[in-house]
Structures are given as C-alpha cells and as structure tokens.
Scaffold this motif. Sequence first.
Motif, PDB file in Angstrom:
ATOM      1  N   SER A 144       4.315   1.016   6.086  1.00  0.00           N
ATOM      2  CA  SER A 144       3.806   1.771   5.113  1.00  0.00           C
ATOM      3  C   SER A 144       3.867   3.445   5.486  1.00  0.00           C
ATOM      4  O   SER A 144       4.084   4.087   4.599  1.00  0.00           O
ATOM      5  CB  SER A 144       2.686   1.427   4.618  1.00  0.00           C
ATOM      6  N   ILE A 145       3.555   3.803   6.537  1.00  0.00           N
ATOM      7  CA  ILE A 145       3.401   5.126   6.981  1.00  0.00           C
ATOM      8  C   ILE A 145       4.864   5.461   7.307  1.00  0.00           C
ATOM      9  O   ILE A 145       5.124   6.883   6.823  1.00  0.00           O
ATOM     10  CB  ILE A 145       2.595   5.173   8.494  1.00  0.00           C
ATOM     11  N   LYS A 146       5.963   4.604   7.627  1.00  0.00           N
ATOM     12  CA  LYS A 146       7.220   5.306   7.920  1.00  0.00           C
ATOM     13  C   LYS A 146       7.996   5.420   6.428  1.00  0.00           C
ATOM     14  O   LYS A 146       8.658   6.210   6.204  1.00  0.00           O
ATOM     15  CB  LYS A 146       7.878   4.221   8.709  1.00  0.00           C
ATOM     16  N   ASP A 147       7.613   4.607   5.731  1.00  0.00           N
ATOM     17  CA  ASP A 147       8.310   4.464   4.157  1.00  0.00           C
ATOM     18  C   ASP A 147       7.402   3.960   3.302  1.00  0.00           C
ATOM     19  O   ASP A 147       7.116   2.929   2.583  1.00  0.00           O
ATOM     20  CB  ASP A 147       9.452   3.316   4.131  1.00  0.00           C
ATOM     21  N   PRO A 148       6.456   5.099   2.677  1.00  0.00           N
ATOM     22  CA  PRO A 148       5.365   4.719   1.946  1.00  0.00           C
ATOM     23  C   PRO A 148       5.877   4.703   0.266  1.00  0.00           C
ATOM     24  O   PRO A 148       6.780   5.185  -0.060  1.00  0.00           O
ATOM     25  CB  PRO A 148       4.386   5.908   2.011  1.00  0.00           C
ATOM     26  N   LYS A 149       5.171   3.740  -0.282  1.00  0.00           N
ATOM     27  CA  LYS A 149       5.609   3.337  -1.711  1.00  0.00           C
ATOM     28  C   LYS A 149       4.488   3.623  -2.789  1.00  0.00           C
ATOM     29  O   LYS A 149       4.880   3.829  -3.862  1.00  0.00           O
ATOM     30  CB  LYS A 149       5.912   2.033  -1.811  1.00  0.00           C
ATOM     31  N   GLU A 188       4.617 -10.317  -3.409  1.00  0.00           N
ATOM     32  CA  GLU A 188       5.144  -9.415  -4.478  1.00  0.00           C
ATOM     33  C   GLU A 188       5.235  -7.830  -4.055  1.00  0.00           C
ATOM     34  O   GLU A 188       5.884  -7.273  -4.749  1.00  0.00           O
ATOM     35  CB  GLU A 188       4.492  -9.412  -5.863  1.00  0.00           C
ATOM     36  N   PHE A 189       4.635  -7.800  -2.920  1.00  0.00           N
ATOM     37  CA  PHE A 189       4.863  -6.349  -2.350  1.00  0.00           C
ATOM     38  C   PHE A 189       4.899  -6.177  -0.860  1.00  0.00           C
ATOM     39  O   PHE A 189       4.352  -7.213  -0.291  1.00  0.00           O
ATOM     40  CB  PHE A 189       3.520  -5.440  -2.901  1.00  0.00           C
ATOM     41  N   ASP A 190       5.393  -5.221  -0.310  1.00  0.00           N
ATOM     42  CA  ASP A 190       5.515  -4.965   1.059  1.00  0.00           C
ATOM     43  C   ASP A 190       4.936  -3.513   1.803  1.00  0.00           C
ATOM     44  O   ASP A 190       5.358  -3.406   2.861  1.00  0.00           O
ATOM     45  CB  ASP A 190       6.901  -5.212   1.532  1.00  0.00           C
ATOM     46  N   ARG A 191       4.146  -3.147   1.062  1.00  0.00           N
ATOM     47  CA  ARG A 191       3.353  -2.155   1.535  1.00  0.00           C
ATOM     48  C   ARG A 191       2.059  -1.745   1.167  1.00  0.00           C
ATOM     49  O   ARG A 191       1.670  -2.430   0.106  1.00  0.00           O
ATOM     50  CB  ARG A 191       4.249  -0.674   0.761  1.00  0.00           C
ATOM     51  N   GLY A 192       1.072  -1.178   1.936  1.00  0.00           N
ATOM     52  CA  GLY A 192      -0.005  -0.747   1.822  1.00  0.00           C
ATOM     53  C   GLY A 192      -0.066   0.547   0.938  1.00  0.00           C
ATOM     54  O   GLY A 192       0.784   1.183   0.462  1.00  0.00           O
ATOM     55  N   ILE A 193      -1.255   1.180   0.999  1.00  0.00           N
ATOM     56  CA  ILE A 193      -1.661   2.021   0.372  1.00  0.00           C
ATOM     57  C   ILE A 193      -2.096   3.412   1.137  1.00  0.00           C
ATOM     58  O   ILE A 193      -3.052   3.206   2.188  1.00  0.00           O
ATOM     59  CB  ILE A 193      -2.720   2.186  -0.793  1.00  0.00           C
ATOM     60  N   SER A 194      -1.556   4.448   0.850  1.00  0.00           N
ATOM     61  CA  SER A 194      -2.005   5.857   1.447  1.00  0.00           C
ATOM     62  C   SER A 194      -2.873   6.531   0.757  1.00  0.00           C
ATOM     63  O   SER A 194      -2.710   6.768  -0.658  1.00  0.00           O
ATOM     64  CB  SER A 194      -0.834   6.893   2.033  1.00  0.00           C
ATOM     65  N   ALA A 225      -7.639  -4.889   3.658  1.00  0.00           N
ATOM     66  CA  ALA A 225      -6.920  -4.381   5.173  1.00  0.00           C
ATOM     67  C   ALA A 225      -5.516  -3.628   4.857  1.00  0.00           C
ATOM     68  O   ALA A 225      -4.778  -3.357   5.821  1.00  0.00           O
ATOM     69  CB  ALA A 225      -6.561  -5.440   5.988  1.00  0.00           C
ATOM     70  N   ASN A 226      -5.271  -3.216   3.544  1.00  0.00           N
ATOM     71  CA  ASN A 226      -3.974  -2.456   3.216  1.00  0.00           C
ATOM     72  C   ASN A 226      -3.988  -0.979   2.999  1.00  0.00           C
ATOM     73  O   ASN A 226      -3.341  -0.578   2.327  1.00  0.00           O
ATOM     74  CB  ASN A 226      -3.471  -3.257   1.818  1.00  0.00           C
ATOM     75  N   LEU A 227      -5.043  -0.500   3.436  1.00  0.00           N
ATOM     76  CA  LEU A 227      -5.366   0.899   3.356  1.00  0.00           C
ATOM     77  C   LEU A 227      -4.671   1.557   4.657  1.00  0.00           C
ATOM     78  O   LEU A 227      -5.538   1.523   5.614  1.00  0.00           O
ATOM     79  CB  LEU A 227      -6.903   1.190   2.979  1.00  0.00           C
ATOM     80  N   ASP A 238       0.490  18.666   4.922  1.00  0.00           N
ATOM     81  CA  ASP A 238       1.614  18.164   5.569  1.00  0.00           C
ATOM     82  C   ASP A 238       2.067  16.692   5.259  1.00  0.00           C
ATOM     83  O   ASP A 238       3.441  16.358   5.047  1.00  0.00           O
ATOM     84  CB  ASP A 238       1.928  18.641   6.845  1.00  0.00           C
ATOM     85  N   ARG A 239       1.117  16.210   5.923  1.00  0.00           N
ATOM     86  CA  ARG A 239       1.319  14.436   5.729  1.00  0.00           C
ATOM     87  C   ARG A 239       1.418  14.111   4.031  1.00  0.00           C
ATOM     88  O   ARG A 239       2.289  13.299   3.665  1.00  0.00           O
ATOM     89  CB  ARG A 239       0.032  13.623   6.232  1.00  0.00           C
ATOM     90  N   ILE A 240       0.726  14.666   3.262  1.00  0.00           N
ATOM     91  CA  ILE A 240       0.719  14.314   1.820  1.00  0.00           C
ATOM     92  C   ILE A 240       2.153  14.799   1.284  1.00  0.00           C
ATOM     93  O   ILE A 240       2.689  13.939   0.532  1.00  0.00           O
ATOM     94  CB  ILE A 240      -0.445  14.858   1.102  1.00  0.00           C
ATOM     95  N   GLU A 241       2.618  15.659   1.767  1.00  0.00           N
ATOM     96  CA  GLU A 241       3.757  16.380   1.237  1.00  0.00           C
ATOM     97  C   GLU A 241       4.986  15.408   1.550  1.00  0.00           C
ATOM     98  O   GLU A 241       5.945  15.020   0.933  1.00  0.00           O
ATOM     99  CB  GLU A 241       4.185  17.863   1.545  1.00  0.00           C
ATOM    100  N   GLU A 242       4.927  14.877   3.056  1.00  0.00           N
ATOM    101  CA  GLU A 242       5.727  14.058   3.467  1.00  0.00           C
ATOM    102  C   GLU A 242       5.632  12.803   2.764  1.00  0.00           C
ATOM    103  O   GLU A 242       6.972  12.189   2.395  1.00  0.00           O
ATOM    104  CB  GLU A 242       5.291  13.729   5.051  1.00  0.00           C
ATOM    105  N   ILE A 243       4.582  12.066   2.307  1.00  0.00           N
ATOM    106  CA  ILE A 243       4.446  10.957   1.653  1.00  0.00           C
ATOM    107  C   ILE A 243       5.394  11.261   0.228  1.00  0.00           C
ATOM    108  O   ILE A 243       5.735  10.384  -0.354  1.00  0.00           O
ATOM    109  CB  ILE A 243       2.818  10.531   1.354  1.00  0.00           C
TER     110      ILE A 243
END
Length: 525
Positions: A30-35, A61-67, A105-107, A117-122
């Motif tokens: 999720s950190i590498k490829d946030p959705k 049904e989903f494969d990513r956590g939440i930032s 545990a998906n946060l 910078d991180r927010i922009e990256e996401i």
Amino acid sequence: MKLNLENLSKIKEKVDKKPCFDVEKLVDDSIKDPKWLAFGSGNIFRGYIARIGQDMINAGEFDRGISVVETFDEEIIEKIYKPHDNLALSVTLHKDGKFDTNLIANLVESLTLKDKDRIEEIFLNDNLQIASFTITEKGYNLYAPNGELMDVVKADLENNPEDAKHLMSILTNLLYKRFKKNAKELTLLSLDNCSKNGDKVKDSVMLIANKWNEDGKVSDEFITYLNEKVSYPWTMIDKITPRPAKEVQEYVEGLGFSEMDTVVTGKNTYIAPFVNSEEAEYLVMEDDFKNGRPDFSKVGVYLADRETVNKVETMKVTTCLNPLHTVLATYGCVLGYESISAEMKDEELVSLIKKIGYDEALPVVVNPGILDPKEFIDEVINVRFPNRFIPDTPQRIATDTSQKVAIRFGETIKSYVNEEGKDPKDLKYIPLALAGWLRYLLGVNDDGEKFELSSDPLMDELQKDLEGIKLGEFKETEGLDNLLRNERIFGLNLEEVGLADKVKEYFKELSEKPGSVRETLKKYL
C-alpha cells in the motif's frame, strides 16, 4: 499487552474479529502503490470507514490499506496512531450489553499536513482511486461568519498554489499536480454527515481553481479536468461513534490491553486507542468512481444513483433520526438528562418523538426504495436510542442546533405547505419541538436552575432575539416575532405558514414556571 505490531499474534487471540491478511505485506504494497488516501483520522473514520476497507480486504475484494492524513489535530497522530503502529480496536456496543472487538490493521501510514512530500507522492500515484474525507462539514467551508471568504482562503487565492494553507486549497493544488503529471482520473469521496456532501467538496475546489485560473495560475484545461475526470459522489453515512467510554476502556483492559487511556488533545478532541460505536450502520454511496473502485456492496454498503442517495439522506435527516435526536437533545437538557438512552425511559419524551416521527413526518417523506422509512424509524426508537451502552448525551446533540432546525423540521413543514390535502396548521408536535428549543435557549432547566448551553454559532443573535423573556416572565416581543419569521433558521417564515402563534403559545406554557415543561408535555401527550 500494548496494542502494536510486535504483539500482533497475541492480539489476534484476544479479539472477536481480526485481519485475515498479511499485515506487513499489505503495508508494504500500500505504501508503494497507494489506492486510497483518507483525510481525517477521527472516530467515525477508524470505527467505520477503515473497518469497511478491512472487511473488503478480508473478503478478497480489495488489496490495499488506507493512508490517513489528519488535517486538524496533529496530536491524534502523535498520541494515538504512532504509539500503536496505526492499529485500532473497534468495539461494537450491542443493546444487550455484549461487546464485539475488531482489530483494525489496514491503516498503513498516518500523516499530518506537514508531511507534504509524502502526501504529494500518494496523490500523484496513477493507481490512486479514492481520496476520502471525514473532516466534518466545517472542513469544506471557505467562508467566515460575516459571509466573506476566510482570511486564510483570501491569502491562498492571492498567493502561489504551492503555498496553500486551507485544506481545500491544498487539495486543489494536489489535483493540479495530478493533472500536470498525466491528468489521471480520481474520485473525491466525502463521507461526512452532511447533505449533498460531494457538492461541498466540488464547490470549494472549483471556487479556488476558478480564481487561480482567472489569475493565470492554472490552465483552462485544468478546469476541464476537474469537471470531467474528477468525480464528487454524494454519500449518506449514519453510525454513532461517541467519545470513548470508560466502560469500554475497562472492557478492553480486561482483555489484557494496556495504555488504553483516553487522550484529550489541546484542541479538545477525545480519542483513545479504541473506538466505541453502535451496531446499526448505514452507508449509501453514489456509484460514480472515475478511476475504479473495490466492490463496497460486498461489505454492506449501498451503491446507488444520486437521486437515491438524496432520498435516503432526506429520509434520515428530516424524518427518521435527526429531528428526533434534536427533540431529545433540547428537552433532555431542560429536563436534566445526561444521556439519550435515559431519555428513552421518559414516557412523555418517547411519545413526543413518536408523534413527530410516525404521525407528522413519515406521511410526507419519500421512500428511497433501498431502505424502508418505517423500519428505519422503528430501529431508531426501539434499538438505537435506548442502547445504554452508547454514551451519547443531549448536551452533545444540542450543539449547533440553529444550523439544523431548517432541515430537521423545516423540510417537513414545507411538505405540508406544498402537498395537496396537507395544511401546516394541522401540525401539533413539530411546533412543540420548536417551542422546546426556544425554551432550551433560556438556559434554565425545569427546576428553575441555570445550565450551560451547548455551543452554537448564532447563540449571540438568538439570545438577543429572546431578550426580555425569562422563566415566569414570558412576553411577546419584537425579537421573538423576528426570530419566528427567520427563514434562515427555520427554512421558512413560520408566521406566513400559520405556525408562529402556535409555537409562541407552546413556548409561553413551557416558560410559565418551574415544572411547566413537564406539565406541558403531559398536557399534550
């Protein structure tokens, strides 16, 4: 046992529901490829929205956590998220006293607006599907009480977009960066409990973007992008997640968890490593997602068209829940109650909300089709409000009542004005509710003792309108007449529709002497 990743295997043994996935892998992916990027980290987000996300992962049904980004109160991240490795306990409080504990545990990361910078990256990730918001209605607002743009917004409009300070300006700048990268689609999903919430996001973003466009700071193509490749779905959310309860803290401590104390931040946020919430929950989303979405419908979310979302919202806020809550709030404060559940043992108050809900509002509400209004209100009155394990107070619900009256009561009155065969003068109990709010504003309980009124942005104006009216000294004043004609507060002119005199008569009876609130309720109920 501290709530952290080091103790993950032990924690799973103690809870009723748990993540059925590799938490470490989910975090890495999720950190590498946030959705999904979420703005707002409070109780409704952790206790409901994050849990929905986790349920979808568990269901395949989903494969990513939440930032998650906290936009208002950084202490939430510093004192709750970080010390517990972004884990949370979601505790459901059933009416029968049974507690269910779910390990969230998906946060995958917790940020503040300082993490620019991180927010922009996401935000620039091509696969980002959703930027969601649980920031309260105030978070979208650009205007000061005087009707002018806030100073911070004025500065944002004048300055370079890179220097934006207001969240909506920051968001607009992030959207501009995404547009400049490759104009990839995105959905801005408001999950706040306010009507037509998607429009609140869009209106703020478009105001800022259009001003920047006029000043040559962003291109015309960017405006087209915002209109065509970004969606702003309407949603209706309904779940009570009150302040952390001492009883729930003792329960999770009994399971073996340590460091479960509630934190009260400098901005007066009450938050703990756990969230306590009621069992009942509803989330209806307009199915308008531009860059794909997981199948929310597989975990109890209703996906519908905009018209249906609006009908459900209208059903809830004008008939089945919100007006009844407001009645219990104002009368509850005057009658000395400190919990909504305790009020549900009060024969007159229960009778009053039933009369308003079933007899006066239900006949004019539109059935949205996906939820039955009668069944909804049955659950509210028979299950939700009486739940003593939901520590909600009339004092909390009474906050900002002037901002709620027009929708919660005014819309039903309008239906009686507009529908053939209906006459607003036939209403008996909604006027009694409005008179109860006026009696509440005197700040004196039914024993004749002063109590503290909950905060309200129009409190000074309301107090001025009621100037000269006291318990035992009711008088018809110009201020009271002006208040009852105030369409901004009531949604329409009560004098013009023939209800002002009825409200005044009820108000007079409620204000006659100590004990007259109870006497009046008994008289009419």
